[in-house]
Scaffold this active site. Structure first.
Site, PDB file in Angstrom:
ATOM      1  N   TYR A   1      -1.053  -0.357  10.835  1.00  0.00           N
ATOM      2  CA  TYR A   1      -1.350  -0.709   9.417  1.00  0.00           C
ATOM      3  C   TYR A   1      -0.245  -0.211   8.556  1.00  0.00           C
ATOM      4  CZ  TYR A   1      -3.710  -0.686   4.947  1.00  0.00           C
ATOM      5  OH  TYR A   1      -4.051  -1.150   3.642  1.00  0.00           O
TER       6      TYR A   1
ATOM      7  N   SER B   1       0.808  -1.111   0.089  1.00  0.00           N
ATOM      8  CA  SER B   1       0.110  -0.045  -0.008  1.00  0.00           C
ATOM      9  C   SER B   1       0.936   1.174  -0.040  1.00  0.00           C
ATOM     10  CB  SER B   1      -0.704   0.106   1.321  1.00  0.00           C
ATOM     11  OG  SER B   1      -1.448   1.259   1.366  1.00  0.00           O
TER      12      SER B   1
END
Length: 242
Positions: free
Chosen positions: A143, A130
């Site tokens: 995250y 990501s």
């Protein structure tokens, strides 16, 4: 000749389902794995329910793949979770769960999948990274840490797997109109999210799930036969904005 078998984790999610469909359209048979066995709607493949943090469950899933296909061509690691909390607010159990699912699941699929990939014709692993691994956020510290670690894991694994002829790459999307973004929009701020997305990306919008899925299929394809240890950004220019 055995069909081209592709295992997709997180196959029941928004992006995961798009990855499943993209590989099916490309002619593969898909092993769809998630906590609840995904519905393949009559398409060729195998649906498996397994918790990626449970080593025994993962081992049994790959035993089922071996019994059905004998080999694998691709593992697409899409599964992931998110948890919003600052570092001082976050509980250790939540931090550990993020690490176990987002990163530990990839470790286990590689550990048990490499023997099957080694029997494939042009095998590959594609991991979900990501832009969050590069653009930090103080309310998602676990995250962003997992996503940065996935890129390092991808590079390290490409070296070991390369000795067996297995390519390993990652896909790093920007904002995607699926999954976590849909969960955020469900809280009632959809308009604000779309407006923010238009400013965050050079292309003025979020990615569609199928656009991210297409990157997975390409990295697993003969067209990417000399690509390994890399992260492909599918971010609509978000990193250029930053």
């Amino acid at each position: 000749m055995n069909p081209r078998a592709v295992l997709v984790t997180g196959a029941a999610g928004g992006i995961g389902a798009a990855v499943v469909q993209a590989f099916l359209t490309d002619g593969a048979e898909v092993v769809a794995l998630d906590l609840v066995a995904p519905d393949l709607h009559g398409m060729p493949g195998l649906s498996i329910a397994a918790d990626l943090t449970d080593e025994q469950a993962v081992a049994e899933a790959f035993d089922a793949v071996a019994a059905r296909y004998g080999c694998l061509e691709t593992i697409a690691n899409v599964a992931g979770i998110n948890h919003r909390a600052t570092l001082t607010q976050m509980q250790l159990a939540d931090w550990d769960r993020m690490m176990d699912v987002n990163l530990g699941g990839m470790f286990l699929t590689a550990k048990y999948g490499i023997p099957l990939l080694s029997r494939g014709i042009a095998p590959s692993i594609v991991n979900m990274a990501s832009i969050s691994g590069h653009v930090a956020s103080d309310d998602f510290p676990a995250y962003v840490t997992t996503k940065a670690a996935i890129e390092s894991f991808t590079g390290a694994l490409s070296q070991e797997a390369g000795e067996r002829g297995i390519r390993v790459n990652a896909v790093a999307p920007g904002w995607v109109d699926a999954g976590f973004t849909h969960a955020a929009m469900a809280e009632g701020n959809a308009g604000q999210i779309h407006e923010a997305a238009s400013k965050a990306h050079l292309l003025g919008r979020m990615a569609r799930a199928e656009e991210v899925a297409n990157a997975f299929v390409w990295l697993a394809s003969p067209g990417a036969s000399f690509v390994t240890g890399q992260t492909l950004f599918v971010d609509g220019g978000l990193m250029r904005v930053h």
